[in-house]
Design an enzyme around this catalytic site. Sequence first.
Site, PDB file in Angstrom:
ATOM      1  N   GLU A   1       0.818  -1.223   0.000  1.00  0.00           N
ATOM      2  CA  GLU A   1       0.000   0.000   0.000  1.00  0.00           C
ATOM      3  C   GLU A   1       0.850   1.271   0.000  1.00  0.00           C
ATOM      4  O   GLU A   1       0.616   2.158  -0.829  1.00  0.00           O
ATOM      5  CB  GLU A   1      -0.982   0.006   1.187  1.00  0.00           C
ATOM      6  CG  GLU A   1      -1.937  -1.176   1.241  1.00  0.00           C
ATOM      7  CD  GLU A   1      -1.380  -2.311   2.079  1.00  0.00           C
ATOM      8  OE1 GLU A   1      -0.166  -2.584   1.998  1.00  0.00           O
ATOM      9  OE2 GLU A   1      -2.154  -2.960   2.809  1.00  0.00           O
TER      10      GLU A   1
ATOM     11  N   CYS B   1      -2.733  -3.530   6.996  1.00  0.00           N
ATOM     12  CA  CYS B   1      -2.364  -3.793   8.391  1.00  0.00           C
ATOM     13  C   CYS B   1      -2.739  -2.618   9.284  1.00  0.00           C
ATOM     14  O   CYS B   1      -2.865  -1.478   8.829  1.00  0.00           O
ATOM     15  CB  CYS B   1      -0.885  -4.147   8.512  1.00  0.00           C
ATOM     16  SG  CYS B   1       0.226  -2.825   8.016  1.00  0.00           S
TER      17      CYS B   1
ATOM     18  N   ALA C   1       9.078 -35.318 -10.569  1.00  0.00           N
ATOM     19  CA  ALA C   1       9.196 -35.569 -12.007  1.00  0.00           C
ATOM     20  C   ALA C   1       9.273 -37.076 -12.173  1.00  0.00           C
ATOM     21  O   ALA C   1      10.223 -37.715 -11.698  1.00  0.00           O
ATOM     22  CB  ALA C   1      10.438 -34.896 -12.561  1.00  0.00           C
TER      23      ALA C   1
ATOM     24  N   LEU D   1      20.209 -26.414  -6.316  1.00  0.00           N
ATOM     25  CA  LEU D   1      18.870 -26.008  -5.863  1.00  0.00           C
ATOM     26  C   LEU D   1      18.626 -24.500  -5.917  1.00  0.00           C
ATOM     27  O   LEU D   1      17.774 -23.986  -5.197  1.00  0.00           O
ATOM     28  CB  LEU D   1      18.564 -26.537  -4.444  1.00  0.00           C
ATOM     29  CG  LEU D   1      18.627 -28.050  -4.255  1.00  0.00           C
ATOM     30  CD1 LEU D   1      18.373 -28.414  -2.790  1.00  0.00           C
ATOM     31  CD2 LEU D   1      17.604 -28.772  -5.142  1.00  0.00           C
TER      32      LEU D   1
ATOM     33  N   ARG E   1      10.767 -22.602  -7.979  1.00  0.00           N
ATOM     34  CA  ARG E   1      11.773 -22.336  -6.934  1.00  0.00           C
ATOM     35  C   ARG E   1      11.791 -20.859  -6.577  1.00  0.00           C
ATOM     36  O   ARG E   1      11.821 -20.486  -5.408  1.00  0.00           O
ATOM     37  CB  ARG E   1      13.172 -22.723  -7.441  1.00  0.00           C
ATOM     38  CG  ARG E   1      13.395 -24.212  -7.504  1.00  0.00           C
ATOM     39  CD  ARG E   1      14.802 -24.506  -8.010  1.00  0.00           C
ATOM     40  NE  ARG E   1      15.043 -25.936  -8.065  1.00  0.00           N
ATOM     41  CZ  ARG E   1      16.146 -26.495  -8.536  1.00  0.00           C
ATOM     42  NH1 ARG E   1      17.120 -25.730  -9.012  1.00  0.00           N
ATOM     43  NH2 ARG E   1      16.279 -27.801  -8.540  1.00  0.00           N
TER      44      ARG E   1
ATOM     45  N   ASP F   1      22.728 -36.769  -6.230  1.00  0.00           N
ATOM     46  CA  ASP F   1      22.730 -35.808  -7.362  1.00  0.00           C
ATOM     47  C   ASP F   1      23.653 -34.607  -7.168  1.00  0.00           C
ATOM     48  O   ASP F   1      23.887 -33.872  -8.125  1.00  0.00           O
ATOM     49  CB  ASP F   1      21.310 -35.237  -7.582  1.00  0.00           C
ATOM     50  CG  ASP F   1      20.288 -36.320  -7.900  1.00  0.00           C
ATOM     51  OD1 ASP F   1      20.715 -37.451  -8.166  1.00  0.00           O
ATOM     52  OD2 ASP F   1      19.082 -36.021  -7.882  1.00  0.00           O
TER      53      ASP F   1
ATOM     54  N   GLY G   1      14.001 -36.477  -2.148  1.00  0.00           N
ATOM     55  CA  GLY G   1      13.689 -37.527  -3.116  1.00  0.00           C
ATOM     56  C   GLY G   1      12.540 -38.416  -2.687  1.00  0.00           C
ATOM     57  O   GLY G   1      11.575 -37.958  -2.068  1.00  0.00           O
TER      58      GLY G   1
ATOM     59  N   ARG H   1      18.063 -20.690 -11.579  1.00  0.00           N
ATOM     60  CA  ARG H   1      19.057 -20.290 -12.587  1.00  0.00           C
ATOM     61  C   ARG H   1      18.414 -19.725 -13.850  1.00  0.00           C
ATOM     62  O   ARG H   1      18.987 -19.783 -14.928  1.00  0.00           O
ATOM     63  CB  ARG H   1      19.985 -21.472 -12.885  1.00  0.00           C
ATOM     64  CG  ARG H   1      20.866 -21.795 -11.665  1.00  0.00           C
ATOM     65  CD  ARG H   1      21.968 -22.760 -11.935  1.00  0.00           C
ATOM     66  NE  ARG H   1      21.523 -24.100 -12.231  1.00  0.00           N
ATOM     67  CZ  ARG H   1      21.097 -24.989 -11.326  1.00  0.00           C
ATOM     68  NH1 ARG H   1      21.035 -24.650 -10.045  1.00  0.00           N
ATOM     69  NH2 ARG H   1      20.736 -26.190 -11.688  1.00  0.00           N
TER      70      ARG H   1
ATOM     71  N   SER I   1       7.372 -39.570   3.024  1.00  0.00           N
ATOM     72  CA  SER I   1       7.107 -39.157   4.418  1.00  0.00           C
ATOM     73  C   SER I   1       6.128 -37.992   4.468  1.00  0.00           C
ATOM     74  O   SER I   1       5.219 -37.982   5.299  1.00  0.00           O
ATOM     75  CB  SER I   1       8.380 -38.693   5.119  1.00  0.00           C
ATOM     76  OG  SER I   1       9.292 -39.719   5.248  1.00  0.00           O
TER      77      SER I   1
HETATM   78  N1  LIG Z   1      12.676 -36.717 -10.285  1.00  0.00           N
HETATM   79  C1  LIG Z   1      12.539 -35.978  -9.202  1.00  0.00           C
HETATM   80  O1  LIG Z   1      11.608 -35.169  -9.086  1.00  0.00           O
HETATM   81  C2  LIG Z   1      13.565 -36.120  -8.108  1.00  0.00           C
HETATM   82  C3  LIG Z   1      13.749 -35.075  -7.201  1.00  0.00           C
HETATM   83  C4  LIG Z   1      14.683 -35.251  -6.174  1.00  0.00           C
HETATM   84  C5  LIG Z   1      15.379 -36.463  -6.066  1.00  0.00           C
HETATM   85  N2  LIG Z   1      15.160 -37.445  -6.978  1.00  0.00           N
HETATM   86  C6  LIG Z   1      15.878 -38.753  -6.870  1.00  0.00           C
HETATM   87  O2  LIG Z   1      15.526 -39.345  -5.612  1.00  0.00           O
HETATM   88  C7  LIG Z   1      16.606 -40.212  -5.239  1.00  0.00           C
HETATM   89  C8  LIG Z   1      16.918 -39.978  -3.777  1.00  0.00           C
HETATM   90  O3  LIG Z   1      15.811 -40.380  -2.991  1.00  0.00           O
HETATM   91  P1  LIG Z   1      16.078 -41.088  -1.608  1.00  0.00           P
HETATM   92  O4  LIG Z   1      14.761 -41.634  -1.141  1.00  0.00           O
HETATM   93  O5  LIG Z   1      17.250 -42.000  -1.704  1.00  0.00           O
HETATM   94  O6  LIG Z   1      16.570 -39.897  -0.685  1.00  0.00           O
HETATM   95  P2  LIG Z   1      15.850 -38.612  -0.063  1.00  0.00           P
HETATM   96  O7  LIG Z   1      14.390 -38.817   0.043  1.00  0.00           O
HETATM   97  O8  LIG Z   1      16.367 -37.426  -0.764  1.00  0.00           O
HETATM   98  O9  LIG Z   1      16.529 -38.605   1.382  1.00  0.00           O
HETATM   99  C9  LIG Z   1      16.174 -39.597   2.321  1.00  0.00           C
HETATM  100  C10 LIG Z   1      16.972 -39.377   3.581  1.00  0.00           C
HETATM  101  O10 LIG Z   1      16.560 -38.173   4.210  1.00  0.00           O
HETATM  102  C11 LIG Z   1      16.741 -38.288   5.591  1.00  0.00           C
HETATM  103  N3  LIG Z   1      15.518 -37.958   6.316  1.00  0.00           N
HETATM  104  C12 LIG Z   1      15.473 -37.239   7.456  1.00  0.00           C
HETATM  105  N4  LIG Z   1      14.233 -37.121   7.901  1.00  0.00           N
HETATM  106  C13 LIG Z   1      13.444 -37.790   7.036  1.00  0.00           C
HETATM  107  C14 LIG Z   1      12.046 -38.036   6.996  1.00  0.00           C
HETATM  108  N5  LIG Z   1      11.215 -37.557   7.931  1.00  0.00           N
HETATM  109  N6  LIG Z   1      11.571 -38.767   5.997  1.00  0.00           N
HETATM  110  C15 LIG Z   1      12.388 -39.252   5.030  1.00  0.00           C
HETATM  111  N7  LIG Z   1      13.712 -39.051   5.017  1.00  0.00           N
HETATM  112  C16 LIG Z   1      14.258 -38.319   6.020  1.00  0.00           C
HETATM  113  C17 LIG Z   1      17.086 -39.730   5.871  1.00  0.00           C
HETATM  114  O11 LIG Z   1      18.493 -39.819   6.053  1.00  0.00           O
HETATM  115  P3  LIG Z   1      19.098 -39.588   7.538  1.00  0.00           P
HETATM  116  O12 LIG Z   1      18.402 -40.575   8.406  1.00  0.00           O
HETATM  117  O13 LIG Z   1      20.544 -39.802   7.370  1.00  0.00           O
HETATM  118  O14 LIG Z   1      18.748 -38.196   7.902  1.00  0.00           O
HETATM  119  C18 LIG Z   1      16.705 -40.436   4.599  1.00  0.00           C
HETATM  120  O15 LIG Z   1      17.467 -41.573   4.331  1.00  0.00           O
HETATM  121  C19 LIG Z   1      17.743 -39.912  -6.171  1.00  0.00           C
HETATM  122  O16 LIG Z   1      17.803 -40.932  -7.134  1.00  0.00           O
HETATM  123  C20 LIG Z   1      17.364 -38.607  -6.827  1.00  0.00           C
HETATM  124  O17 LIG Z   1      17.876 -38.491  -8.135  1.00  0.00           O
HETATM  125  C21 LIG Z   1      14.279 -37.276  -7.997  1.00  0.00           C
HETATM  126 ZN   LIG Z   2       0.877  -2.921   5.843  1.00  0.00          ZN
END
Ligand SMILES: NC(=O)c1ccc[n+]([C@@H]2O[C@H](COP(=O)([O-])OP(=O)(O)OC[C@H]3O[C@@H](n4cnc5c(N)ncnc54)[C@H](OP(=O)(O)O)[C@@H]3O)[C@@H](O)[C@H]2O)c1
Ligand SMILES: [Zn+2]
Length: 382
Positions: A70, A93, A172, A222, A202, A218, A316, A225, A322
Amino acid sequence: MIFRILEDQFAQKAREARDADRRFMQLALALGRRGQGRTWPNPAVGAVIVKDGVIVGRGWTQAGGRPHAEPEALRRAGEAARGATLYVTLEPCSHFGKSPPCADAAIAAGIKRVVAAIEDPNPEVAGQGHARLRAAGITVDVGLCAAEAAFDHAGHFRRIRDRRPHVTLKLAVSPDGKIGAAGGKPVAITGDAVRDRVHLLRARSDAILVGIGTVLADDPLLTCRLPGMGAHSPVRVVLDQNLRIPATSKLVQSARETPLWVVASELAEAAAVTRLGAAGAQIIRIPPGGTPGLDLPAVLHALAEKGITRLMVEGGSRVAASFVSSDLVDEVWLFRGAEAVGADGVDALDALPLSKITQSQAYRVHASETFDRDTLTIYGRA
Ligand SMILES: NC(=O)c1ccc[n+]([C@@H]2O[C@H](COP(=O)([O-])OP(=O)(O)OC[C@H]3O[C@@H](n4cnc5c(N)ncnc54)[C@H](OP(=O)(O)O)[C@@H]3O)[C@@H](O)[C@H]2O)c1
Ligand SMILES: [Zn+2]
């Protein structure tokens, strides 16, 4: 007969006035969206000032949340604001924060009518902004384009009402339901046009979150860009209970340019905390919550406390699963690519089927788009 003609003319004028109101509010909404991702902890508001059908001022919340929309619009309108109408996407506000109340600025500028899309649920405002304007003799109309304003301000509303950010999950997925290749081998699920769309998402997010699994597989940066939009990069957040994130990762290496917050368990080693802190990362410690990973409601609460209103979750597989199983996803951006990855690839939602989103009663399709050979379906809460 003469009464009939007058009545018709009156109805026609009222219709035109309503259409004009809607057009100016649509403009205010579009201006407000310019700030998305950069105004946290404040909402990204848009404002338009109109006098005798002519736009005399436009404004939107600036990076860092101030100035508000405003005063920006009033400054541009100057003297022309006297007797004008102010269109604003959220209630002005009424409290003294770091700047004086916008309701007072509108009164002082001589605004005659305020059209506000929606009331601000922030208890410090909550109707008092409108009341203050009315007490000064200003006509106040509330509710025009309220649904669109609620959508645009979803992050602010969620943070105020539920003490957590609005969560958008981006996935994806290949035609065979995979988001990555086996063994962390690099694989492009979607093409360049999708990449630009993701970078725009993003830019419009306050923060982006991934699990440590994605960082190790990977080594992502993040950031946003898109040309000229580097400053629009969100805060990068990593869920990493035991601080396994390598000092050599792109995220840590760039922590001084673009904020990096690593969320760890309270039990993570002090030495790792010191090492990452020295590299410019911030560590957020979360107490154990009884689940195998970090306690997600506690993580989201901590992010909201730090001011994050719009959180993008980029994976991932385990992190996405989760969030979905904890019912903490408000919006899903599901991109689908054209090339299969193969049976040994990484499943989109770990052990959960993708139908937990696509077939769930909890979500409905909000919009869809096509990019070359890829598609995007946006789901919102039903
Ligand atoms: N295509 C897409 O859109 C996309 C995007 C991103 C990633 N990816 C792919 O996803 C893959 C990775 O996935 P990922 O499942 O191995 O790893 P992730 O989901 O990235 O990470 C999992 C890790 O996060 C930590 N974590 C902490 N709190 C958590 C919670 N509440 N719930 C879940 N995890 C938690 C845990 O490790 P700690 O216990 O050590 O903390 C867990 O092992 C790769 O291949 C990547 O290329 C794809
Ligand atoms: Zn205001």
